[in-house]
Design an enzyme around this catalytic site. Sequence first.
Site: not given
Length: 269
Positions: A120, A187
């Site tokens: 991430e 996302e």
Amino acid sequence: MSKQTPIRRTTVPQIAARKGGEPIVSLTSYHAHTAAIVDKYADFILVGDSLGMVMHGMESTVGVSLDLMIMHGKAVVRGTQKALVVVDMPFGTYEESPAVAFRNAAKIMKETGCGAVKLEGGKRMAETIRFLTERGIPVMAHIGLTPQSSHVMGGFKTQGRNEDTWAIHEADAAEVSEAGAFAIVLEGMVEPLAAKITKQVPIPTIGIGASADCDGQILVLEDMLGLNEWTPKFVKVYGDLGPAIERAVGEYAEDVKSRSFPSDDEVYR
Ligand code: KIV
């Protein structure tokens, strides 16, 4: 003499080459048995660190360990033959330095047999992504709502609601792509921003709560199967397995209590 096994799985370059082409199908899986089913349809399977919340009842993904990811990663690789398997790097195993990230990513790849890792972060992770890819580790990036940073973000919030912030996300996408990521998960991002980023970057974008215009989509398997008590609003629930399991367990309990359990001469067939 060396033994060569033909590569049957979808490869990282094959996923990268799907930019702008047939949409990429992906789902999470955490076990051999569900992964074997997903393998029939998915181009890649993500062993996501969401397993901490979905499988282990944690409140966030922050507590997930490297060993836990490796254990589930091994099971998914064992259960599959066709899909590329991507394993998430858990919080605390890659942020400190590119060297630490390399050590942990190499451990994940060696011990699970997966084909790529995911981490991430955008701009701030670009140096690490370059370090890993130059040393043989394919990296899928993940930007927008990054659950491992939920404490900093103040929860699970859709990103890009304020158009003034779009440039930050666009720069994140550009930098991870330039650093060598072969795909990016977008996302929890407002639809027009995800669609814009998809047009801007040369690598596939994989949407989750983002845009139908992404180059592919991913969902958490248990969410789309109706197994979780709470499911994000954007998830279409394709199966209703929670109530089905409850019904089956209830019937079993009744059978045991009423001693109407089937008997058979053969113990195992
Ligand atoms: O951990 C996970 O399941 C993920 C997906 C939500 C993309 O990162």
